[in-house]
Design an enzyme around this catalytic site. Structure first.
Site, PDB file in Angstrom:
ATOM      1  N   HIS A  12     -16.968  58.282  34.462  1.00  0.00           N
ATOM      2  CA  HIS A  12     -17.280  59.534  35.163  1.00  0.00           C
ATOM      3  C   HIS A  12     -17.572  60.636  34.135  1.00  0.00           C
ATOM      4  O   HIS A  12     -18.473  61.432  34.282  1.00  0.00           O
ATOM      5  CB  HIS A  12     -16.102  59.916  36.061  1.00  0.00           C
ATOM      6  CG  HIS A  12     -14.763  59.920  35.368  1.00  0.00           C
ATOM      7  ND1 HIS A  12     -14.311  58.854  34.627  1.00  0.00           N
ATOM      8  CD2 HIS A  12     -13.784  60.868  35.268  1.00  0.00           C
ATOM      9  CE1 HIS A  12     -13.117  59.141  34.123  1.00  0.00           C
ATOM     10  NE2 HIS A  12     -12.781  60.364  34.497  1.00  0.00           N
ATOM     11  N   ARG A  13     -16.797  60.638  33.055  1.00  0.00           N
ATOM     12  CA  ARG A  13     -16.962  61.634  31.971  1.00  0.00           C
ATOM     13  C   ARG A  13     -18.331  61.461  31.313  1.00  0.00           C
ATOM     14  O   ARG A  13     -19.050  62.430  31.067  1.00  0.00           O
ATOM     15  CB  ARG A  13     -15.833  61.406  30.954  1.00  0.00           C
ATOM     16  CG  ARG A  13     -15.789  62.336  29.773  1.00  0.00           C
ATOM     17  CD  ARG A  13     -14.432  62.284  29.084  1.00  0.00           C
ATOM     18  NE  ARG A  13     -13.380  62.725  29.973  1.00  0.00           N
ATOM     19  CZ  ARG A  13     -12.492  61.882  30.537  1.00  0.00           C
ATOM     20  NH1 ARG A  13     -12.481  60.611  30.257  1.00  0.00           N
ATOM     21  NH2 ARG A  13     -11.593  62.364  31.379  1.00  0.00           N
ATOM     22  N   TYR A  20      -4.759  57.245  34.237  1.00  0.00           N
ATOM     23  CA  TYR A  20      -4.931  56.191  35.228  1.00  0.00           C
ATOM     24  C   TYR A  20      -5.733  55.000  34.689  1.00  0.00           C
ATOM     25  O   TYR A  20      -6.072  54.093  35.459  1.00  0.00           O
ATOM     26  CB  TYR A  20      -5.625  56.765  36.479  1.00  0.00           C
ATOM     27  CG  TYR A  20      -4.835  57.866  37.167  1.00  0.00           C
ATOM     28  CD1 TYR A  20      -3.649  57.578  37.833  1.00  0.00           C
ATOM     29  CD2 TYR A  20      -5.266  59.194  37.136  1.00  0.00           C
ATOM     30  CE1 TYR A  20      -2.919  58.581  38.461  1.00  0.00           C
ATOM     31  CE2 TYR A  20      -4.543  60.203  37.759  1.00  0.00           C
ATOM     32  CZ  TYR A  20      -3.371  59.890  38.416  1.00  0.00           C
ATOM     33  OH  TYR A  20      -2.640  60.876  39.034  1.00  0.00           O
ATOM     34  N   ASP A  21      -6.025  54.979  33.412  1.00  0.00           N
ATOM     35  CA  ASP A  21      -6.821  53.879  32.840  1.00  0.00           C
ATOM     36  C   ASP A  21      -6.264  52.485  33.176  1.00  0.00           C
ATOM     37  O   ASP A  21      -7.038  51.580  33.460  1.00  0.00           O
ATOM     38  CB  ASP A  21      -6.945  54.021  31.314  1.00  0.00           C
ATOM     39  CG  ASP A  21      -8.094  54.938  30.913  1.00  0.00           C
ATOM     40  OD1 ASP A  21      -8.787  55.462  31.809  1.00  0.00           O
ATOM     41  OD2 ASP A  21      -8.303  55.130  29.697  1.00  0.00           O
ATOM     42  N   ASP A  40     -12.800  69.154  34.630  1.00  0.00           N
ATOM     43  CA  ASP A  40     -11.766  68.911  35.626  1.00  0.00           C
ATOM     44  C   ASP A  40     -12.064  67.574  36.299  1.00  0.00           C
ATOM     45  O   ASP A  40     -13.187  67.319  36.723  1.00  0.00           O
ATOM     46  CB  ASP A  40     -11.707  70.042  36.663  1.00  0.00           C
ATOM     47  CG  ASP A  40     -10.326  70.097  37.291  1.00  0.00           C
ATOM     48  OD1 ASP A  40      -9.342  70.324  36.553  1.00  0.00           O
ATOM     49  OD2 ASP A  40     -10.198  69.837  38.507  1.00  0.00           O
ATOM     50  N   GLU A  90      -4.420  76.214  36.097  1.00  0.00           N
ATOM     51  CA  GLU A  90      -5.249  75.674  37.179  1.00  0.00           C
ATOM     52  C   GLU A  90      -4.940  76.361  38.493  1.00  0.00           C
ATOM     53  O   GLU A  90      -3.786  76.398  38.912  1.00  0.00           O
ATOM     54  CB  GLU A  90      -5.010  74.168  37.332  1.00  0.00           C
ATOM     55  CG  GLU A  90      -5.863  73.388  36.370  1.00  0.00           C
ATOM     56  CD  GLU A  90      -5.885  71.889  36.629  1.00  0.00           C
ATOM     57  OE1 GLU A  90      -5.640  71.447  37.753  1.00  0.00           O
ATOM     58  OE2 GLU A  90      -6.155  71.179  35.656  1.00  0.00           O
TER      59      GLU A  90
HETATM   60  P1  ITT Z   1      -6.878  70.045  31.122  1.00  0.00           P
HETATM   61  O1  ITT Z   1      -5.975  70.822  30.231  1.00  0.00           O
HETATM   62  O2  ITT Z   1      -8.241  69.835  30.535  1.00  0.00           O
HETATM   63  O3  ITT Z   1      -6.936  70.576  32.530  1.00  0.00           O
HETATM   64  P2  ITT Z   1      -5.606  67.704  32.347  1.00  0.00           P
HETATM   65  O4  ITT Z   1      -5.027  66.448  31.770  1.00  0.00           O
HETATM   66  O5  ITT Z   1      -4.690  68.568  33.171  1.00  0.00           O
HETATM   67  O6  ITT Z   1      -6.244  68.543  31.150  1.00  0.00           O
HETATM   68  P3  ITT Z   1      -7.289  67.370  34.669  1.00  0.00           P
HETATM   69  O7  ITT Z   1      -6.768  68.564  35.343  1.00  0.00           O
HETATM   70  O8  ITT Z   1      -8.749  67.161  34.663  1.00  0.00           O
HETATM   71  O9  ITT Z   1      -6.881  67.295  33.133  1.00  0.00           O
HETATM   72  O10 ITT Z   1      -6.448  66.174  35.258  1.00  0.00           O
HETATM   73  C1  ITT Z   1      -6.932  65.016  35.667  1.00  0.00           C
HETATM   74  C2  ITT Z   1      -5.930  63.919  35.422  1.00  0.00           C
HETATM   75  O11 ITT Z   1      -6.608  62.720  35.795  1.00  0.00           O
HETATM   76  C3  ITT Z   1      -5.553  63.743  33.942  1.00  0.00           C
HETATM   77  O12 ITT Z   1      -4.375  64.406  33.606  1.00  0.00           O
HETATM   78  C4  ITT Z   1      -5.380  62.217  33.841  1.00  0.00           C
HETATM   79  O13 ITT Z   1      -4.074  61.852  34.218  1.00  0.00           O
HETATM   80  C5  ITT Z   1      -6.353  61.700  34.863  1.00  0.00           C
HETATM   81  N1  ITT Z   1      -7.638  61.292  34.246  1.00  0.00           N
HETATM   82  C6  ITT Z   1      -8.788  62.003  34.139  1.00  0.00           C
HETATM   83  N2  ITT Z   1      -9.736  61.307  33.498  1.00  0.00           N
HETATM   84  C7  ITT Z   1      -9.180  60.121  33.195  1.00  0.00           C
HETATM   85  C8  ITT Z   1      -9.635  58.972  32.522  1.00  0.00           C
HETATM   86  O14 ITT Z   1     -10.853  58.887  32.002  1.00  0.00           O
HETATM   87  N3  ITT Z   1      -8.780  57.956  32.384  1.00  0.00           N
HETATM   88  C9  ITT Z   1      -7.534  58.014  32.887  1.00  0.00           C
HETATM   89  N4  ITT Z   1      -7.025  59.049  33.527  1.00  0.00           N
HETATM   90  C10 ITT Z   1      -7.828  60.109  33.680  1.00  0.00           C
END
Ligand code: ITT
Length: 182
Positions: free
Chosen positions: A167-168, A143-144, A69, A40
């Site tokens: 959001h997803r 963060y769920d 992301d 990243e």
């Molecule tokens: P990648 O390898 O896909 O980047 P990542 O976990 O590092 O995976 P992100 O950079 O998008 O993903 O990080 C966002 C963080 O936000 C992720 O690690 C979670 O801790 C949190 N997050 C994102 N979506 C979430 C959801 O639906 N529920 C809970 N936590 C979430």
């Protein structure tokens, strides 16, 4: 028997893939998984981070990919952790976030889904307003246990229809509409 996939989700996060797979299945799209620790870039823009991750993933796998992301933006913390959500979760975690908050608990979750193939690089966003709970509730990932979507009283970890409102879901719905007409 080998399964055939329409496209692949590149991520280090299996939870994100499992949710994305279910959501896209409901739109008739079969999503495979490239488990990969995407590098990243440091940026305040989720969109820039997502574009770079998608280009890198396509260069590595040479197949149509989507990446995601996400950021949790907390109003009273001027949007922190935002683009640093992954790092903040790994360091201070939910307990650390709860310790930083007082009365104003408004927050939003943002997802950027970016598609990349030989010719196209295209992003879709999904946003969900909500609040941060006073304590952790329910069993869930990331963060769920502390995020309460608007119009509910329960956290993402406590509800059973997260994949219909998250959001997803919102970003993937926009993506599907475009992808299926492409
Ligand atoms: P990648 O390898 O896909 O980047 P990542 O976990 O590092 O995976 P992100 O950079 O998008 O993903 O990080 C966002 C963080 O936000 C992720 O690690 C979670 O801790 C949190 N997050 C994102 N979506 C979430 C959801 O639906 N529920 C809970 N936590 C979430």
């Amino acid at each position: 028997m080998r399964q055939s996939f329409d496209l692949f989700f590149a991520s280090s996060n299996n939870y994100k893939y499992q949710e994305a797979k279910k959501i896209l299945e409901s739109f008739g799209i079969k999503l495979g998984f490239f488990k990969y620790d995407l590098e990243e870039i440091q940026s305040n823009s989720l969109m820039d981070i997502a574009s770079k991750k998608a280009k890198d993933a396509f260069l590595k796998y040479k197949k149509p990919v989507i990446i995601e992301d996400d950021g949790l933006f907390i109003n009273s913390l001027d949007g922190f952790p935002g683009p640093y959500s992954s790092y903040a979760f790994k360091t201070i975690g939910n307990k650390g976030i709860l310790n930083l908050l007082k009365n104003n608990r408004k927050a939003k979750f943002v997802s950027i889904i970016t598609f990349c193939d030989k010719k196209i690089l295209k992003s879709f966003d999904g946003k969900l307003e909500g609040t941060i709970s006073k304590s952790q509730k329910g069993k869930g990932w990331g963060y769920d246990p502390i995020f309460i979507p608007k119009n509910t009283r329960k956290t993402f970890a406590e509800i059973n229809n997260k994949n219909e409102l998250s959001h997803r879901y919102k970003a993937l719905k926009k993506f599907s509409n475009w992808y299926l007409q492409k």
